[in-house]
Design a protein around this motif. Structure first.
Motif, PDB file in Angstrom:
ATOM      1  N   CYS A 172     -72.554  30.826  -0.411  1.00 22.38           N
ATOM      2  CA  CYS A 172     -71.530  30.306   0.466  1.00 22.38           C
ATOM      3  C   CYS A 172     -70.202  31.347   0.743  1.00 22.38           C
ATOM      4  O   CYS A 172     -69.859  31.770  -0.183  1.00 22.38           O
TER       5      CYS A 172
ATOM      6  N   LEU B 297     -67.040  31.205   3.185  1.00 18.89           N
ATOM      7  CA  LEU B 297     -66.342  30.395   4.076  1.00 18.89           C
ATOM      8  C   LEU B 297     -65.090  31.193   4.545  1.00 18.89           C
ATOM      9  O   LEU B 297     -64.351  31.603   3.348  1.00 18.89           O
TER      10      LEU B 297
ATOM     11  N   PHE C  12     -60.482  33.795   2.398  1.00 21.55           N
ATOM     12  CA  PHE C  12     -61.991  33.512   2.265  1.00 21.55           C
ATOM     13  C   PHE C  12     -62.334  33.085   1.115  1.00 21.55           C
ATOM     14  O   PHE C  12     -61.696  33.364  -0.271  1.00 21.55           O
TER      15      PHE C  12
ATOM     16  N   ALA D  47     -61.187  31.626   6.742  1.00 16.66           N
ATOM     17  CA  ALA D  47     -60.260  30.798   7.395  1.00 16.66           C
ATOM     18  C   ALA D  47     -59.664  31.835   8.165  1.00 16.66           C
ATOM     19  O   ALA D  47     -59.119  32.618   7.853  1.00 16.66           O
TER      20      ALA D  47
ATOM     21  N   HIS E  15     -66.069  32.873  -1.648  1.00 14.68           N
ATOM     22  CA  HIS E  15     -67.349  32.953  -1.670  1.00 14.68           C
ATOM     23  C   HIS E  15     -68.025  32.501  -3.030  1.00 14.68           C
ATOM     24  O   HIS E  15     -67.226  32.377  -3.993  1.00 14.68           O
TER      25      HIS E  15
ATOM     26  N   ARG F  88     -62.979  23.333   0.136  1.00 12.87           N
ATOM     27  CA  ARG F  88     -64.066  23.578   0.870  1.00 12.87           C
ATOM     28  C   ARG F  88     -65.161  24.045   0.151  1.00 12.87           C
ATOM     29  O   ARG F  88     -66.466  23.661   0.085  1.00 12.87           O
ATOM     30  N   GLY F  89     -64.953  25.154  -0.741  1.00 14.90           N
ATOM     31  CA  GLY F  89     -66.056  25.453  -1.647  1.00 14.90           C
ATOM     32  C   GLY F  89     -66.521  24.569  -2.760  1.00 14.90           C
ATOM     33  O   GLY F  89     -67.601  24.425  -2.931  1.00 14.90           O
TER      34      GLY F  89
ATOM     35  N   TRP G 211     -68.833  22.065  -0.810  1.00 13.90           N
ATOM     36  CA  TRP G 211     -70.021  22.993  -0.779  1.00 13.90           C
ATOM     37  C   TRP G 211     -70.851  22.824  -1.891  1.00 13.90           C
ATOM     38  O   TRP G 211     -72.209  22.602  -1.866  1.00 13.90           O
TER      39      TRP G 211
ATOM     40  N   VAL H 292     -62.110  27.023   9.672  1.00 15.38           N
ATOM     41  CA  VAL H 292     -62.626  27.430   8.507  1.00 15.38           C
ATOM     42  C   VAL H 292     -64.234  27.485   9.312  1.00 15.38           C
ATOM     43  O   VAL H 292     -64.557  26.412   9.848  1.00 15.38           O
ATOM     44  N   ARG H 293     -64.641  28.752   8.907  1.00  6.87           N
ATOM     45  CA  ARG H 293     -66.239  28.822   9.421  1.00  6.87           C
ATOM     46  C   ARG H 293     -67.043  29.635   8.350  1.00  6.87           C
ATOM     47  O   ARG H 293     -66.513  30.353   7.729  1.00  6.87           O
ATOM     48  N   PRO H 294     -68.405  29.644   8.311  1.00 10.50           N
ATOM     49  CA  PRO H 294     -69.289  30.346   7.520  1.00 10.50           C
ATOM     50  C   PRO H 294     -69.209  31.679   7.903  1.00 10.50           C
ATOM     51  O   PRO H 294     -68.960  32.400   9.263  1.00 10.50           O
TER      52      PRO H 294
ATOM     53  N   LEU I 243     -59.223  26.285   0.959  1.00 10.32           N
ATOM     54  CA  LEU I 243     -60.592  26.990   0.688  1.00 10.32           C
ATOM     55  C   LEU I 243     -61.377  26.716  -0.656  1.00 10.32           C
ATOM     56  O   LEU I 243     -62.510  26.525  -0.674  1.00 10.32           O
TER      57      LEU I 243
END
Length: 184
Positions: A61, A63, A74, A65, A76, A108-109, A112, A3-5, A105
């Protein structure tokens, strides 16, 4: 799974996955002429603009995957006018739905959002009739908080349901995820 920006270079692949996800999830909810017509170009324009803007604006944001170089999903998030954090998009490649990627995801969101907007509720909207997504959001602790019409740029008007994760729940979920993470 990595998982990255997201960056502006990812706009095309994000738009492609977004379109594939809508075509799968919204078949029968939206006209096929829209899903297989102007939708792909609308998504390309949207993600070109958003990824460019996100590099200039704080508070957004994106992110992604990825696995073996393939974009699998992803999320957003962006600030909402009312002070909450909006999960504007959460999509998983149709062949990967049900694998836990959406949960990863979303969490992770939420992490964030907790880090960048502590004390703020997080919300999203889902189309009425998208039963699989509705069940998923409820299993992830989302609370149904509103229902309203959604007016798309194409002129379509559909019913949507809002789900909210109150700030206290966001904090608990992200703390629980941190405790469950493997220690280095």
């Amino acid at each position: 799974m990595r998982v990255r920006p997201g960056t502006p270079a990812d706009a095309e692949c994000v738009a492609e996955l977004h379109t594939a996800s809508w075509r799968s999830a919204y078949a029968g909810l939206m006209p096929a002429t829209y899903l297989h017509g102007p939708l792909a170009e609308e998504h390309r324009e949207k993600w070109r603009s958003r990824t460019a803007a996100a590099t200039r604006a704080a508070g957004h944001c994106l992110l992604l995957a990825e696995e073996r170089g393939e974009l699998c999903g992803f999320v957003h998030l962006q600030p909402a006018r009312d002070g909450r954090v909006h999960v504007d998009n959460l999509h998983v490649r149709p062949g990967r739905v049900g694998t836990g990627l959406g949960r990863l995801l979303l969490r992770r969101g939420l992490a964030w959002a907790a880090a960048t907007s502590p004390g703020r509720d997080v919300f999203l909207e889902v189309l009425r009739g998208n039963d699989r997504a509705i069940v998923f959001y409820e299993r992830q602790g989302g609370l149904r908080t509103a229902e309203r019409p959604l007016r798309l740029a194409s002129g379509l008007v559909l019913d949507e349901i809002e789900y909210t994760w109150p700030a206290a729940l966001v904090g608990r979920l992200t703390a629980a995820d941190a405790q469950d993470a493997p220690q280095a």
